[in-house]
Design an enzyme around this catalytic site. Sequence first.
Site, PDB file in Angstrom:
ATOM      1  N   ARG A  66      -8.893  -0.233 -20.352  1.00  0.00           N
ATOM      2  CA  ARG A  66      -8.657  -1.824 -20.784  1.00  0.00           C
ATOM      3  C   ARG A  66      -8.774  -2.164 -20.047  1.00  0.00           C
ATOM      4  O   ARG A  66      -8.201  -2.468 -18.358  1.00  0.00           O
ATOM      5  CB  ARG A  66      -7.837  -2.274 -21.746  1.00  0.00           C
ATOM      6  CG  ARG A  66      -8.457  -3.958 -22.232  1.00  0.00           C
ATOM      7  CD  ARG A  66      -7.920  -3.840 -23.187  1.00  0.00           C
ATOM      8  NE  ARG A  66      -7.614  -5.490 -24.033  1.00  0.00           N
ATOM      9  CZ  ARG A  66      -6.828  -6.115 -24.360  1.00  0.00           C
ATOM     10  NH1 ARG A  66      -5.870  -4.923 -25.423  1.00  0.00           N
ATOM     11  NH2 ARG A  66      -7.637  -6.938 -25.176  1.00  0.00           N
ATOM     12  N   PHE A  68       0.991  -0.581  -0.106  1.00  0.00           N
ATOM     13  CA  PHE A  68       0.233  -0.389  -0.240  1.00  0.00           C
ATOM     14  C   PHE A  68       1.002   0.897   0.194  1.00  0.00           C
ATOM     15  O   PHE A  68       0.439   2.267   0.508  1.00  0.00           O
ATOM     16  CB  PHE A  68      -0.868   0.227   1.429  1.00  0.00           C
ATOM     17  CG  PHE A  68      -1.797  -1.584   1.453  1.00  0.00           C
ATOM     18  CD1 PHE A  68      -2.472  -1.838   0.454  1.00  0.00           C
ATOM     19  CD2 PHE A  68      -1.484  -2.095   2.270  1.00  0.00           C
ATOM     20  CE1 PHE A  68      -2.801  -3.397   0.560  1.00  0.00           C
ATOM     21  CE2 PHE A  68      -2.115  -3.180   2.648  1.00  0.00           C
ATOM     22  CZ  PHE A  68      -3.114  -3.430   1.904  1.00  0.00           C
ATOM     23  N   GLY A  76      -4.530  -0.161  -8.929  1.00  0.00           N
ATOM     24  CA  GLY A  76      -4.489   0.303  -7.765  1.00  0.00           C
ATOM     25  C   GLY A  76      -5.193   1.075  -6.922  1.00  0.00           C
ATOM     26  O   GLY A  76      -5.033   0.864  -5.632  1.00  0.00           O
ATOM     27  N   GLU A  77      -5.151   2.537  -7.108  1.00  0.00           N
ATOM     28  CA  GLU A  77      -5.553   3.723  -5.816  1.00  0.00           C
ATOM     29  C   GLU A  77      -6.976   4.132  -6.531  1.00  0.00           C
ATOM     30  O   GLU A  77      -7.499   4.060  -5.667  1.00  0.00           O
ATOM     31  CB  GLU A  77      -4.265   5.307  -6.102  1.00  0.00           C
ATOM     32  CG  GLU A  77      -3.349   4.904  -7.108  1.00  0.00           C
ATOM     33  CD  GLU A  77      -2.347   4.093  -6.608  1.00  0.00           C
ATOM     34  OE1 GLU A  77      -1.606   4.657  -5.093  1.00  0.00           O
ATOM     35  OE2 GLU A  77      -1.224   3.472  -6.239  1.00  0.00           O
ATOM     36  N   GLN A 112      -9.345  -5.652  -6.453  1.00  0.00           N
ATOM     37  CA  GLN A 112      -8.893  -4.908  -6.014  1.00  0.00           C
ATOM     38  C   GLN A 112     -10.086  -3.490  -5.904  1.00  0.00           C
ATOM     39  O   GLN A 112      -9.474  -2.973  -4.703  1.00  0.00           O
ATOM     40  CB  GLN A 112      -7.565  -4.557  -7.473  1.00  0.00           C
ATOM     41  CG  GLN A 112      -6.436  -3.509  -7.068  1.00  0.00           C
ATOM     42  CD  GLN A 112      -5.691  -3.281  -6.394  1.00  0.00           C
ATOM     43  OE1 GLN A 112      -5.954  -3.118  -4.818  1.00  0.00           O
ATOM     44  NE2 GLN A 112      -4.986  -3.882  -7.424  1.00  0.00           N
TER      45      GLN A 112
HETATM   46 MO1  MOS Z   1       1.259   3.027  -4.261  1.00  0.00          MO
HETATM   47  S1  MOS Z   1       0.848   3.768  -2.582  1.00  0.00           S
HETATM   48  O1  MOS Z   1       1.838   4.063  -4.822  1.00  0.00           O
HETATM   49  O2  MOS Z   1       2.292   1.673  -3.444  1.00  0.00           O
END
Ligand code: MOS
Length: 758
Positions: A648, A260, A724-725, A658
């Site tokens: 995509r 993270f 991821g974010e 995720q």
């Molecule tokens: Mo993420 S905060 O860029 O591991």
Amino acid sequence: MSVLKSIFGQDVDTTSSTYLGKPTSRVDGPAKVTGGAKYAAEFNVPNLLYGYIVSSGAARGTIRSINAAEVEQVSGVVKVFTHDNAPKTAYLDRSHRDQIAPDSGSPFRPLYQAELEYSFQPVALVVADSFEAARYAASLVKVEYDLKPHETDLRANLGKAHPPTDTRAGYVSAPKKPRGTPDEAYAAAAHKVEAEYSQPIEFHLPMESYASTAAYGEDGKLTIYQKTQGVQNCQEYVCSVFGLSSGDVQVISPYMGGGFGSGLRPTYDIYLSVLAATALKRSVRVSMTRQQMFSFSHRPEAIQHLKLAAREDGMLDSVTHTAIEETSQNEEYLETVVNWSGLMYNCPNVRLDHQLVNLDLASPADMRAPGAVTGLYAYECAVDELAYQAKMDPLAFREKNYAEKDQNADKIFSSKELREAYRQAAARFGWKDRPLEPRSMKKGSDLIGWGMASGSWEAMQGKAAAKLVLTADGKLLASSATSDIGTGTYTVMTMIAAEFSGVAIEDVTFQLGDSSMVYSPVEGGSWTVSSVGSAVKTVCGELRARLFKLAGKVDGAPLGDATIEDLTFANGAMHVTGNPVRNVTYTEALRAGKLDRLELDTTELPQLAKQATHALYSHSSVFAEVSVDEDLGTIHVNRVVSAIAGGRILNPKTARSQIMGAIVWGISMALEEEGMLDDHVGRFMNHNYAEYHIPVAADIHDIEVIFVPEHDEVVNPLGAKGLGEIGMVGVAAAVTNAVWHATGKRVRSLPVTLDKLL
Ligand code: MOS
């Protein structure tokens, strides 16, 4: 064309790809559930010593004495390292800066000096022949301090706020000049909101605690099994700090129990394990305790001031957003907090400002969607307030002010299907039935509220390399020195390699997490698929070209005069498209070239010329329902629907996980998480899982994830923006806005706990 309607709301085109876009289980799943996956503290090396870290009991001052010599007499203890006896590492700050460190400042150096920098920093390392002996002996270490006054309270030190003097490559600093005339526009506007939003320090808290096993070879070479998001970053750091040559240090990290952002920079366990291993010429393992996991980085506390105004017709006309965050005394940690407010919606008049306050705390670090989570929490709540002032539905307000270009940079978006993300999630949620007025929905004795917000995150790409080894048995080994922090990197890279090499997926293995592999940047910023994945795609193209050449040598020339464009590459063979009988297997091609293997690697660079004329972002819409028991103040998030426009989607299965995980974290940020400092001693009081609250399963109810189709040929060769974010960004605002809609109370400080509602 055969189109599969996936349960994720996306039409997945199954004709254009063999593997990409199909829900695929984790290739590392079996290793993880059977215990076959090894983590940094699980690598057995012979004659291992164990280091136990002693943490400082004071925030500022000087260490007067440590009873190290006395503790060294304890049975099993080999050495007690302190600032007094630890070998000195590199002198220059520059030598201690890893790839992610700010460009200036002094990175923290454990056991380097008597002067303290923050509470709970390491002040001694007890090395013993067993973990238990080291831990026991560490409990006998007594440190005496000459204390100095410290400052850990952001609010009490706002007078010291200053603009950042540092910049970080890749991070966008706030525009220096305002756009238009925000003050005049605010003064003249029909609808206005002025509000201060604050959020506390939050911690990354991955399940796996940091650990470093430094194996000392007979030749003096170090093999370091390390929990990290960047093996090459750690390797370079260790070489630079300890003056070792790169051939003598290898960093290995095949699995990571969550990162993270906490493992983007080398953590102090690696410094200490290498320090002890090189000094003692023995293998040493250093691992952190759960309490120590709260001691090296965090998401910074933020106090944000917003002034928003809209014209009579609901057109946004003025935005002023100032964020003040803490950083350490020795470094300026900078994240992109306020810029989002200048690009989320159309607005002619904007002023953005970001300031820092230096405190006696460890340097903050990137934590999932760093900056965006913070800035858009405040902004998306303030926008909700403004929409209500204008007597408009908050979704209608956002649609009315929809931005077709990034006004900060004056660039069009490479793609932006946020409108579709609004439409699909709102429909799924049933948003059209929402009454405008708060306190107008009830279920039994509970108040019900509906809130929404938008999110955005950069779609970045960095330089990265990938390597392929195709062997005569038709198996393909692909690799790059990236990491899999739990995001599904192993799986998605295996899919990409299979897709573009034409090797069947069960014959493809992807390896990562070894500094001796070809170049990869740290895994972070949602850029690993974009960066490493693009390199894998490109090198697979080169592999096909090589195989095509070799096929020309096969007896009887089965492919005839077909060009490479006439061929289909699949299942470990190439054949003339539409005529599968005319084929050459990869094994035959290698044999014809008298090769037992084909090895090639390539480095992929972002297509800057193409990218520079566009704004590259992913987007999200988030809709949340809460129920609030007004007598008790308890809040439940009954359901969340989020639609993601993330380019995509390569693996819908891990992609969905995720985003679900990110939504859980957003709920946690909204309602639970709070690092609590005792400013009298300058120390976190709740540094454990019992008192630092995060959700348990009973706190989480329905979560629905939708991926909207988004085609993008600019962002990178895969058209995938990274996930991821983005899933976390709008969640805290959506939940907070729902709490307001339920209760009529605007709680402007996170977490929204029951005491603030009563
Ligand atoms: Mo993420 S905060 O860029 O591991």
